[in-house]
Design an enzyme around this catalytic site. Structure first.
Site, PDB file in Angstrom:
ATOM      1  N   SER A 115      27.189 -43.431  -8.143  1.00 26.86           N
ATOM      2  CA  SER A 115      27.485 -44.186  -9.364  1.00 26.86           C
ATOM      3  C   SER A 115      26.680 -43.712 -10.577  1.00 26.86           C
ATOM      4  O   SER A 115      26.258 -44.516 -11.407  1.00 26.86           O
ATOM      5  CB  SER A 115      27.296 -45.688  -9.119  1.00 26.86           C
ATOM      6  OG  SER A 115      28.190 -46.135  -8.122  1.00 26.86           O
ATOM      7  N   GLU A 136      31.539 -39.148   2.837  1.00 28.92           N
ATOM      8  CA  GLU A 136      32.940 -39.435   3.180  1.00 28.92           C
ATOM      9  C   GLU A 136      33.391 -38.555   4.344  1.00 28.92           C
ATOM     10  O   GLU A 136      34.169 -38.988   5.194  1.00 28.92           O
ATOM     11  CB  GLU A 136      33.824 -39.248   1.933  1.00 28.92           C
ATOM     12  CG  GLU A 136      33.621 -40.407   0.954  1.00 28.92           C
ATOM     13  CD  GLU A 136      33.750 -40.037  -0.510  1.00 28.92           C
ATOM     14  OE1 GLU A 136      34.309 -38.969  -0.825  1.00 28.92           O
ATOM     15  OE2 GLU A 136      33.268 -40.821  -1.353  1.00 28.92           O
ATOM     16  N   ASN A 179      31.843 -33.926  -8.267  1.00 35.15           N
ATOM     17  CA  ASN A 179      32.609 -33.880  -7.014  1.00 35.15           C
ATOM     18  C   ASN A 179      33.938 -34.582  -7.265  1.00 35.15           C
ATOM     19  O   ASN A 179      33.971 -35.800  -7.412  1.00 35.15           O
ATOM     20  CB  ASN A 179      31.811 -34.596  -5.910  1.00 35.15           C
ATOM     21  CG  ASN A 179      32.618 -34.727  -4.634  1.00 35.15           C
ATOM     22  OD1 ASN A 179      33.615 -34.027  -4.443  1.00 35.15           O
ATOM     23  ND2 ASN A 179      32.198 -35.623  -3.753  1.00 35.15           N
ATOM     24  N   TRP A 180      35.003 -33.812  -7.313  1.00 28.10           N
ATOM     25  CA  TRP A 180      36.308 -34.395  -7.654  1.00 28.10           C
ATOM     26  C   TRP A 180      37.001 -35.040  -6.459  1.00 28.10           C
ATOM     27  O   TRP A 180      38.067 -35.630  -6.603  1.00 28.10           O
ATOM     28  CB  TRP A 180      37.216 -33.324  -8.262  1.00 28.10           C
ATOM     29  CG  TRP A 180      36.824 -32.945  -9.664  1.00 28.10           C
ATOM     30  CD1 TRP A 180      35.875 -33.558 -10.440  1.00 28.10           C
ATOM     31  CD2 TRP A 180      37.377 -31.892 -10.474  1.00 28.10           C
ATOM     32  NE1 TRP A 180      35.798 -32.956 -11.667  1.00 28.10           N
ATOM     33  CE2 TRP A 180      36.713 -31.923 -11.718  1.00 28.10           C
ATOM     34  CE3 TRP A 180      38.355 -30.925 -10.273  1.00 28.10           C
ATOM     35  CZ2 TRP A 180      37.008 -31.039 -12.752  1.00 28.10           C
ATOM     36  CZ3 TRP A 180      38.643 -30.048 -11.294  1.00 28.10           C
ATOM     37  CH2 TRP A 180      37.985 -30.100 -12.518  1.00 28.10           C
ATOM     38  N   LYS A 181      36.475 -34.867  -5.278  1.00 25.27           N
ATOM     39  CA  LYS A 181      37.086 -35.449  -4.069  1.00 25.27           C
ATOM     40  C   LYS A 181      38.578 -35.101  -4.028  1.00 25.27           C
ATOM     41  O   LYS A 181      38.960 -34.012  -4.432  1.00 25.27           O
ATOM     42  CB  LYS A 181      36.856 -36.961  -4.037  1.00 25.27           C
ATOM     43  CG  LYS A 181      35.421 -37.344  -4.372  1.00 25.27           C
ATOM     44  CD  LYS A 181      35.127 -38.769  -4.106  1.00 25.27           C
ATOM     45  CE  LYS A 181      33.732 -39.094  -4.598  1.00 25.27           C
ATOM     46  NZ  LYS A 181      33.182 -40.289  -4.053  1.00 25.27           N
ATOM     47  N   HIS A 213      29.069 -34.424   2.953  1.00 26.12           N
ATOM     48  CA  HIS A 213      29.265 -35.589   2.085  1.00 26.12           C
ATOM     49  C   HIS A 213      29.518 -36.812   2.966  1.00 26.12           C
ATOM     50  O   HIS A 213      30.148 -36.713   4.015  1.00 26.12           O
ATOM     51  CB  HIS A 213      30.458 -35.341   1.140  1.00 26.12           C
ATOM     52  CG  HIS A 213      30.553 -36.396   0.080  1.00 26.12           C
ATOM     53  ND1 HIS A 213      31.119 -37.626   0.310  1.00 26.12           N
ATOM     54  CD2 HIS A 213      30.124 -36.412  -1.211  1.00 26.12           C
ATOM     55  CE1 HIS A 213      31.036 -38.350  -0.801  1.00 26.12           C
ATOM     56  NE2 HIS A 213      30.437 -37.631  -1.737  1.00 26.12           N
ATOM     57  N   GLU A 250      22.330 -39.122  -1.509  1.00 23.90           N
ATOM     58  CA  GLU A 250      23.380 -40.037  -1.945  1.00 23.90           C
ATOM     59  C   GLU A 250      23.415 -41.245  -1.010  1.00 23.90           C
ATOM     60  O   GLU A 250      24.019 -41.181   0.068  1.00 23.90           O
ATOM     61  CB  GLU A 250      24.740 -39.344  -1.890  1.00 23.90           C
ATOM     62  CG  GLU A 250      24.845 -38.126  -2.773  1.00 23.90           C
ATOM     63  CD  GLU A 250      26.292 -37.856  -3.163  1.00 23.90           C
ATOM     64  OE1 GLU A 250      26.554 -37.841  -4.357  1.00 23.90           O
ATOM     65  OE2 GLU A 250      27.140 -37.695  -2.276  1.00 23.90           O
ATOM     66  N   GLY A 304      30.601 -44.585  -5.374  1.00 25.47           N
ATOM     67  CA  GLY A 304      31.878 -45.146  -5.797  1.00 25.47           C
ATOM     68  C   GLY A 304      31.889 -46.665  -5.843  1.00 25.47           C
ATOM     69  O   GLY A 304      32.943 -47.291  -5.957  1.00 25.47           O
ATOM     70  N   GLY A 353      30.616 -38.286  -8.795  1.00 24.12           N
ATOM     71  CA  GLY A 353      32.025 -38.395  -8.424  1.00 24.12           C
ATOM     72  C   GLY A 353      32.861 -38.880  -9.598  1.00 24.12           C
ATOM     73  O   GLY A 353      33.253 -38.108 -10.474  1.00 24.12           O
ATOM     74  N   GLY A 354      33.108 -40.189  -9.638  1.00 25.36           N
ATOM     75  CA  GLY A 354      34.019 -40.801 -10.619  1.00 25.36           C
ATOM     76  C   GLY A 354      33.799 -40.331 -12.053  1.00 25.36           C
ATOM     77  O   GLY A 354      34.760 -39.997 -12.760  1.00 25.36           O
TER      78      GLY A 354
END
Ligand code: PEP
Length: 251
Positions: A213, A98, A9-11, A96, A168, A174, A234-235
């Protein structure tokens, strides 16, 4: 037998030019994943979907990070299912944390989007998870159970069989603060039991991912859990080296 799935997930990261570069570099990786029977993909921003779709291997899953449930109309800033389909996109992340936090994405809204996606033969990746306060208050199963029940309301077993659910925990996204593998297994198993209660045996076909994470160093431990069928990352999915590390560690 559920195929393993690794989804980045590149956000709100990467210019389209950077996404294109990543897509080109990912070709050998996608081939390795395919040879190993693992599904692999990324979810770029809307503006980079085309660049990734056109430059990555056709076996790369390219997912959008959100969609509107209606076809067209006065919804400034939104993107609809036919708009995604025109670019060959048929996977979408829904709910998600966010988006739940910053964009008031409720379970009911997620439900409308999931229904619209399924009726267009698309694959929703439905994210659920509790906040830190809820976790510390021992409310994880209550919250996650409600998210699953309300988000998948009024769907049939036949309709949900290609759906993906991602657990999640919000406190681990993150933050570098991982849920233990015991927690990941316990909640992914719980989600499968809720799916079984709602849809019967098809629960054994639905893929459930862990996210929060996940890194090359810990991905294998999560994927070794019986009810964890993959990871939403993500990251660690942003750089090709680390994305490669995620895959190589689960081959
Ligand atoms: C995510 O964005 O879904 C996520 C799990 O992020 P991270 O891997 O950076 O915690």
């Amino acid at each position: 037998m559920r195929r393993k799935l690794l989804l980045g997930n590149w956000k709100m990261n990467k210019l389209a030019s950077e996404a294109k570069e990543f897509a080109i570099s990912s070709k050998p990786l996608v081939q390795k994943a395919k040879d190993a029977g693992i599904d692999i993909g990324v979810a770029p921003t809307y503006l980079s979907l085309q660049a990734v779709k056109e430059n990555a291997s056709s076996d790369m899953i390219v997912a959008a990070q959100n969609v509107h449930q209606l076809v067209s109309g006065a919804y400034t800033g939104e993107v609809s299912i036919p708009m995604l389909k025109e670019f060959g996109i048929d996977w979408v992340i829904i709910g998600h944390s966010e988006r739940r936090t910053y964009d008031n994405e409720t379970n009911a809204k997620c439900n409308a989007k999931i229904k619209a996606l399924i009726s267009n033969n698309m694959v929703p990746v439905y994210c659920v998870g509790e906040t830190l306060v809820e976790f510390e208050g021992g409310l994880t199963k209550e919250i996650v159970g409600t998210q699953v029940r309300d988000g998948l309301k009024d769907l049939t077993a036949e309709e949900v069989k290609n759906l993906v659910v991602a657990y999640e925990p919000v406190w681990s996204i993150g933050t570098g603060k991982n849920a233990s593998t015991e927690i990941a297994q316990d909640i992914c198993h719980f989600i499968r039991e809720v799916l079984r209660e709602l849809f019967g045996e098809v629960a054994d076909e639905i893929r459930i991912l862990y996210g929060g994470s996940v890194k090359p160093e810990n991905v294998k431990a999560y994927l070794s859990c019986e009810d964890v069928d993959g990871a939403l990352v993500g990251g660690a999915s942003l750089k090709i080296d680390s994305y490669e590390g995620l895959l190589l560690n689960i081959l």
